[in-house]
Design a protein around this motif. Structure first.
Motif: not given
Length: 276
Positions: A30-33, A35-41, A69-74, A79-84
């Motif tokens: 899957x492309x993580x981009x 699935x980064x938004x919180x909530x939803x389907x 450098x990689x965008x810190x917010x992205x 990182x949160x997605x990988x942890x979950x």
């Protein structure tokens, strides 16, 4: 770690079929981009898939080879997605896509100079530290020859692996396409890659350019794997050994049955390589 079997790119329209029955050995990319938004389907869909299939997250926007450098917010969201989800593999491209506030939805090439090596290695290390895992870096598609390289591509990728501990994702179809477009020797390219660095193979369809025709091949991911890629995949298995192998069919995706049939062809090659 992904199973040494063939996987497919996940498409949301295939979700219910994939959840209806377990398919032994199958894994999903899957492309993580998406699935980064919180909530939803979409996050709920991803959690359901993770409960049933091994997952690989294949990013397209970290801009590892870019000047910044990689965008810190992205990166924090990733990182949160990988942890979950706890994917078995995270990967990105040897390319760049961001400059300041401008983002190009493409994977732009980089001149492989010494400064680019140091910069890209630093970015990979930053990403790995943030995610708490190794990533794999993919070889890009090439459409024209760039001047000014200090390193050939396989040596550059290998050096990145040595310096950062990252793995390599060999996109066999990118390699076949680039050999056609700019005249490189794909089999010699494979011979220069240490097998121990390689984590995964990719296979995808490519198409002739609408204007130039067969003189220029485009990495379209819009059809079945081309014959040239299947032949080069056989050589990659012989030179490097069996690795998890992904079938990418992202544009105009077929039915799941058709996609799984393509996947079975890769699985037959993989199985044969482990018994010879």
């Amino acid at each position: 770690m992904l199973p040494v079997s063939a996987g497919i790119s996940f498409r949301p329209e295939h979700f219910h079929e994939l959840m209806d029955a377990q398919r032994p050995g199958l894994w999903l990319e899957l492309h993580p981009e998406n699935y980064l938004a919180p909530g939803g389907a979409r996050p709920r869909m991803l959690d359901a898939l993770a409960s049933r299939y091994p997952l690989s997250l294949h990013g397209v926007s970290l801009s590892l080879a870019g000047p910044e450098r990689p965008d810190p917010q992205h990166l924090a969201m990733l990182a949160a997605l990988v942890a979950r989800v706890r994917p078995q593999q995270v990967s990105e491209h040897l390319a760049w896509s961001r400059l300041g506030q401008r983002y190009e939805p493409d994977l732009l090439p980089v001149v492989r100079g010494h400064a680019a090596l140091l910069r890209t290695a630093a970015h990979i290390s930053e990403v790995q530290d943030a995610l708490g895992c190794q990533i794999a870096v993919e070889n890009p598609s090439h459409y024209m020859t760039l001047a000014g390289h200090d390193w050939d591509e396989p040596t550059f990728l290998t050096e990145l692996s040595v310096r950062t501990g990252c793995q390599l994702l060999i996109d066999v179809s990118n390699l076949a396409l680039s050999a056609h477009n700019i005249g490189t020797d794909a089999r010699h390219w494979l011979d220069q890659i240490p097998a121990a660095c390689v984590a995964q193979f990719h296979l995808a369809g490519f198409a002739d350019d609408p204007l130039l025709g067969a003189a220029l091949r485009i990495d379209s991911h819009a059809g079945p794997v081309n014959a040239d890629s299947w032949l080069l995949y056989r050589d990659a298995l012989a030179r490097i050994g069996p690795r998890p192998t992904l079938i990418e069919w992202d544009q105009r995706p077929p039915s799941l049955a058709r996609l799984l049939a393509e996947r079975e062809q890769a699985q037959r090659w993989l199985t044969a390589s482990t018994t010879t």
